[in-house]
Design a protein around this motif. Sequence first.
Motif, PDB file in Angstrom:
ATOM      1  N   PHE A 506       0.826  -1.202   0.000  1.00 13.47           N
ATOM      2  CA  PHE A 506       0.000   0.000   0.000  1.00 13.47           C
ATOM      3  C   PHE A 506       0.861   1.252   0.000  1.00 13.47           C
ATOM      4  CE2 PHE A 506      -1.595   3.568   2.419  1.00 13.47           C
ATOM      5  CZ  PHE A 506      -2.741   3.889   1.716  1.00 13.47           C
ATOM      6  N   GLY A 507       1.887   1.263   0.863  1.00 14.03           N
ATOM      7  CA  GLY A 507       2.721   2.448   0.990  1.00 14.03           C
ATOM      8  C   GLY A 507       3.405   2.824  -0.303  1.00 14.03           C
ATOM      9  N   VAL A 508       4.025   1.851  -0.951  1.00 12.59           N
ATOM     10  CA  VAL A 508       4.748   2.147  -2.183  1.00 12.59           C
ATOM     11  C   VAL A 508       3.777   2.550  -3.286  1.00 12.59           C
ATOM     12  CG1 VAL A 508       6.159   1.134  -4.007  1.00 12.59           C
ATOM     13  CG2 VAL A 508       6.748   0.747  -1.616  1.00 12.59           C
ATOM     14  N   ALA A 509       2.636   1.872  -3.397  1.00 18.26           N
ATOM     15  CA  ALA A 509       1.678   2.183  -4.454  1.00 18.26           C
ATOM     16  C   ALA A 509       1.004   3.529  -4.236  1.00 18.26           C
ATOM     17  CB  ALA A 509       0.621   1.083  -4.541  1.00 18.26           C
ATOM     18  N   SER A 510       0.960   4.010  -3.001  1.00 20.51           N
ATOM     19  CA  SER A 510       0.278   5.262  -2.702  1.00 20.51           C
ATOM     20  C   SER A 510       1.229   6.451  -2.611  1.00 20.51           C
ATOM     21  CB  SER A 510      -0.494   5.144  -1.386  1.00 20.51           C
ATOM     22  OG  SER A 510      -1.453   4.116  -1.457  1.00 20.51           O
ATOM     23  N   TYR A 511       2.449   6.217  -2.159  1.00 17.08           N
ATOM     24  CA  TYR A 511       3.379   7.308  -1.914  1.00 17.08           C
ATOM     25  C   TYR A 511       4.547   7.310  -2.910  1.00 17.08           C
ATOM     26  CZ  TYR A 511       1.103   7.804   2.690  1.00 17.08           C
ATOM     27  OH  TYR A 511       0.191   7.986   3.690  1.00 17.08           O
ATOM     28  N   GLN A 512       5.483   6.360  -2.721  1.00 17.95           N
ATOM     29  CA  GLN A 512       6.747   6.445  -3.447  1.00 17.95           C
ATOM     30  C   GLN A 512       6.598   6.225  -4.948  1.00 17.95           C
ATOM     31  OE1 GLN A 512       6.404   4.669  -0.589  1.00 17.95           O
ATOM     32  NE2 GLN A 512       8.043   5.243   0.814  1.00 17.95           N
ATOM     33  N   LYS A 513       5.871   5.188  -5.352  1.00 12.50           N
ATOM     34  CA  LYS A 513       5.804   4.913  -6.786  1.00 12.50           C
ATOM     35  C   LYS A 513       5.107   6.028  -7.557  1.00 12.50           C
ATOM     36  CE  LYS A 513       4.538   1.461 -10.260  1.00 12.50           C
ATOM     37  NZ  LYS A 513       3.976   0.118 -10.510  1.00 12.50           N
ATOM     38  N   PRO A 514       3.916   6.479  -7.160  1.00 11.93           N
ATOM     39  CA  PRO A 514       3.331   7.587  -7.925  1.00 11.93           C
ATOM     40  C   PRO A 514       4.185   8.844  -7.887  1.00 11.93           C
ATOM     41  CG  PRO A 514       2.032   7.125  -5.960  1.00 11.93           C
ATOM     42  CD  PRO A 514       2.995   5.998  -6.112  1.00 11.93           C
ATOM     43  N   ALA A 515       4.900   9.085  -6.782  1.00 15.19           N
ATOM     44  CA  ALA A 515       5.754  10.274  -6.717  1.00 15.19           C
ATOM     45  C   ALA A 515       6.849  10.211  -7.773  1.00 15.19           C
ATOM     46  CB  ALA A 515       6.365  10.405  -5.323  1.00 15.19           C
ATOM     47  N   VAL A 516       7.527   9.045  -7.892  1.00  9.22           N
ATOM     48  CA  VAL A 516       8.617   8.957  -8.869  1.00  9.22           C
ATOM     49  C   VAL A 516       8.070   8.856 -10.289  1.00  9.22           C
ATOM     50  CG1 VAL A 516      10.204   7.972  -7.189  1.00  9.22           C
ATOM     51  CG2 VAL A 516       8.860   6.428  -8.623  1.00  9.22           C
ATOM     52  N   VAL A 517       6.913   8.226 -10.444  1.00  6.47           N
ATOM     53  CA  VAL A 517       6.315   8.123 -11.777  1.00  6.47           C
ATOM     54  C   VAL A 517       5.893   9.501 -12.277  1.00  6.47           C
ATOM     55  CG1 VAL A 517       4.252   7.291 -12.961  1.00  6.47           C
ATOM     56  CG2 VAL A 517       5.647   5.701 -11.639  1.00  6.47           C
ATOM     57  N   LEU A 518       5.314  10.323 -11.400  1.00  6.08           N
ATOM     58  CA  LEU A 518       4.930  11.677 -11.803  1.00  6.08           C
ATOM     59  C   LEU A 518       6.160  12.519 -12.119  1.00  6.08           C
ATOM     60  CD1 LEU A 518       2.019  12.318  -9.284  1.00  6.08           C
ATOM     61  CD2 LEU A 518       1.818  11.936 -11.745  1.00  6.08           C
ATOM     62  N   PHE A 519       7.225  12.309 -11.375  1.00  4.42           N
ATOM     63  CA  PHE A 519       8.461  13.028 -11.678  1.00  4.42           C
ATOM     64  C   PHE A 519       8.998  12.608 -13.045  1.00  4.42           C
ATOM     65  CE2 PHE A 519      12.593  14.905 -11.138  1.00  4.42           C
ATOM     66  CZ  PHE A 519      12.395  15.920 -10.214  1.00  4.42           C
ATOM     67  N   ALA A 520       8.879  11.316 -13.361  1.00  3.53           N
ATOM     68  CA  ALA A 520       9.300  10.838 -14.678  1.00  3.53           C
ATOM     69  C   ALA A 520       8.440  11.474 -15.776  1.00  3.53           C
ATOM     70  CB  ALA A 520       9.217   9.320 -14.742  1.00  3.53           C
ATOM     71  N   LEU A 521       7.137  11.580 -15.531  1.00  6.93           N
ATOM     72  CA  LEU A 521       6.257  12.212 -16.517  1.00  6.93           C
ATOM     73  C   LEU A 521       6.627  13.683 -16.699  1.00  6.93           C
ATOM     74  CD1 LEU A 521       3.815  11.922 -18.393  1.00  6.93           C
ATOM     75  CD2 LEU A 521       2.354  12.536 -16.452  1.00  6.93           C
ATOM     76  N   ARG A 522       6.982  14.336 -15.626  1.00  4.38           N
ATOM     77  CA  ARG A 522       7.439  15.729 -15.700  1.00  4.38           C
ATOM     78  C   ARG A 522       8.669  15.842 -16.598  1.00  4.38           C
ATOM     79  NH1 ARG A 522      11.053  18.613 -12.047  1.00  4.38           N
ATOM     80  NH2 ARG A 522      10.458  20.796 -11.764  1.00  4.38           N
ATOM     81  N   THR A 523       9.573  14.873 -16.507  1.00  6.97           N
ATOM     82  CA  THR A 523      10.755  14.875 -17.364  1.00  6.97           C
ATOM     83  C   THR A 523      10.370  14.681 -18.824  1.00  6.97           C
ATOM     84  OG1 THR A 523      12.117  14.012 -15.560  1.00  6.97           O
ATOM     85  CG2 THR A 523      12.960  13.724 -17.800  1.00  6.97           C
ATOM     86  N   ILE A 524       9.421  13.783 -19.078  1.00  9.01           N
ATOM     87  CA  ILE A 524       9.007  13.492 -20.460  1.00  9.01           C
ATOM     88  C   ILE A 524       8.290  14.679 -21.087  1.00  9.01           C
ATOM     89  CG2 ILE A 524       7.457  12.047 -21.841  1.00  9.01           C
ATOM     90  CD1 ILE A 524       8.055   9.779 -19.797  1.00  9.01           C
ATOM     91  N   LEU A 525       7.361  15.275 -20.349  1.00  8.09           N
ATOM     92  CA  LEU A 525       6.556  16.368 -20.896  1.00  8.09           C
ATOM     93  C   LEU A 525       7.274  17.708 -20.843  1.00  8.09           C
ATOM     94  CD1 LEU A 525       3.036  15.590 -19.365  1.00  8.09           C
ATOM     95  CD2 LEU A 525       3.977  14.841 -21.568  1.00  8.09           C
ATOM     96  N   GLY A 526       8.236  17.826 -19.954  1.00 12.04           N
ATOM     97  CA  GLY A 526       8.849  19.115 -19.684  1.00 12.04           C
ATOM     98  C   GLY A 526       8.170  19.768 -18.499  1.00 12.04           C
ATOM     99  N   GLU A 527       8.959  20.482 -17.699  1.00  9.41           N
ATOM    100  CA  GLU A 527       8.422  21.060 -16.465  1.00  9.41           C
ATOM    101  C   GLU A 527       7.246  21.999 -16.731  1.00  9.41           C
ATOM    102  OE1 GLU A 527       9.880  23.792 -12.650  1.00  9.41           O
ATOM    103  OE2 GLU A 527      11.338  23.063 -14.125  1.00  9.41           O
ATOM    104  N   GLU A 528       7.346  22.829 -17.756  1.00 12.45           N
ATOM    105  CA  GLU A 528       6.290  23.808 -18.018  1.00 12.45           C
ATOM    106  C   GLU A 528       4.971  23.128 -18.362  1.00 12.45           C
ATOM    107  OE1 GLU A 528       5.253  27.488 -21.105  1.00 12.45           O
ATOM    108  OE2 GLU A 528       7.296  26.669 -20.997  1.00 12.45           O
ATOM    109  N   THR A 529       5.014  22.127 -19.242  1.00 15.14           N
ATOM    110  CA  THR A 529       3.790  21.431 -19.641  1.00 15.14           C
ATOM    111  C   THR A 529       3.199  20.661 -18.473  1.00 15.14           C
ATOM    112  OG1 THR A 529       4.530  21.244 -21.925  1.00 15.14           O
ATOM    113  CG2 THR A 529       2.827  19.709 -21.212  1.00 15.14           C
TER     114      THR A 529
END
Length: 666
Positions: A506-529
């Motif tokens: 539960f902890g990883v699926a709710s906290y750490q994994k979405p946090a790093v996945v969203l950071f990865a998406l930020r890298t893909i899309l660019g910070e501004e987008t």
Amino acid sequence: MPRWSVAAAGILALAVGCPPAPPAAAQQTTPAAPAATTRDPGARPVPHPVTPPERFQRAVREGTRTATGVPGPRYWQQWTSYRLNALLDVQRKQLFGTGRIVYHNRSPDTLAMVFLHLYQNYNAPGAVRNDVAEDPAGPVTLTRLAAQGVTLREGGGGGPGYVVAGTTARVRPPRPLAPGDSLVLEAEWSFRIPQNMAERAGWSGDDLFFLAYWYPQMSVYDDVAGWHLDQHLGLAEFYMGYGSYDVTVEAPEGWVVAATGELRNEAEVLPEPVLERLRRARGSDQVVHVLTAADFGPGRATRDVPSDRLRWRFHADSVRDFAFSATRQSLWDAMRAPAGDRDGDGRTDFTVAHALYRARATAWAGAAGIVRHSVAESARLTGFPYPWSHMTAVEGEGIISGGMEYPMLTLTGALSGGGSDIPIFTVLFHEVLHMWVPMIVGTDETRYGWMDEGLTSYGENLAVMQRFPDQSPLAGDHRAYAAIARSGTEGEIMRWSDFHYNDAAFGVASYQKPAVVLFALRTILGEETFQRGYREFIRRWAYRHPTPWDFFNAMEAAAGRDLDWFWTPWFFTTWTLDQAIAAVAQEAGGATVTIRDLGNVPMPVLLRITRENGETLDREVPVESWLGGERTATVRIPAGSPVTRVEIDPSGTFPDIDRRNNIWTR
């Protein structure tokens, strides 16, 4: 809150005349294993499109939701007005409550029954839980419940009445509740206050009480699933509707009450010296010590009255819950905090940052300043100003080790960091950022804990990296995720919070994994987008109830591209990312780098090549290279100084589960 949680299934009783919510097993959103492209025995699976559940698609058809991530033109949600009274008996450790609840039916449906949450029934002996009840203090004693002036009988047969089932109560009023009509409920109740309610409420020693989930609260009835009747089993958190609160807390003199909402009678409960310091704090950019140890006791911390008891009156509007603390030996620091531009006039508005803590919690000496910083930075990060009159942090050692959020209020442990303020900064920032999600953006924490915890952990990581540049919270989250991914016990992010395999999953699926996945998406899309989509999601869904599909759609609208290839593997499966450098061939005309993708998650390959002369080249293998089922890709390096090093994802932003194969050196 920064702790790992789990919870379980809800009761399935349904109100006649309401759109039925399917049973828990049918509602669970984790899809079957994605379809694979099998061009050859070694081909990788290809992510399938994200298909929202039928109930969400129905909401789009009916105009309450859209496929672009904004509320539909026919969006509606319910509203409740609460008038509550709480009498706190500090000697017997009991709470006695009365309340008048007006439930406004803004839906297009006629409701034959309505539902309440009685969260304190978690403490009943023998209650079903997914967490340890350290003090099963007993259930709520509901001494009276009336609807439209008619006192209801428990059971009720086929007529007006109510049935309590665990932490919920089904109420059949004298007549069905028509669209546009309202229902008046009156209640009287009491319960023994547990020392610790799953680290969310309780008492500590003889000088601190924290009351949360202490009153009958209306269950959410929404446009997607109808009634939300999930039982509270201790670990998963909550889904709550919005409303207004007028609350009176009666406590002994000498006990200072801090709460959700604005204190409306401060001159009746606080002596003039305390009031003068509090007023000064509201305009001060420096900490004002509103209460010191010399101020404790009746007549100094509070007014001294003949009845020996004071009534503290609070009002809050457009909030989803109400909590309060009562303390008699806590220091009180306060200062103003920039809250953002609330009215669009280009000028910064302010709220007040408060910290209440006992002297032994030495890490809290700078807590008011951390709350101030957290409010200002959270408003900047989200692009949405802090809307309320105060943000208060209450130290609760003995009740909680981490932190827990409530509207305008947090309960947080002592958080001694061996001289470092990193632990208290991290937790307080996390809890303050929760004021935006789920307090302003009303997500369903019970089913999709990642929506509030993941988004908040993402923002927390950014704040920690900004405040402590030598720290790497992202790397720590990567390690936590990689460890459980390799263990075989990971659950999908979209698995209902109630149904994870264990606390760590539960902890990883709710906290750490979405946090790093969203950071990865930020890298893909660019910070501004990414920031544009994130902020637009916050703005569009402020004081509303978004689902995961609303978030996915909002981010795709900002990106202007289909991101199903990203959502499906990261959120709906436990596929992993493992990009590797298979070979580097040096040739007279340059070099060829061969990339082998050993995992199933398709992601772009971010490649950095270093030559012998120190020159660096950055190359990218687009994600499309993997979407046909391929496992290998090659990158051609032009002639020049010999290649001495090749590294995948040199900044470490992608959650690759094995970074040892990400580097090649000559």
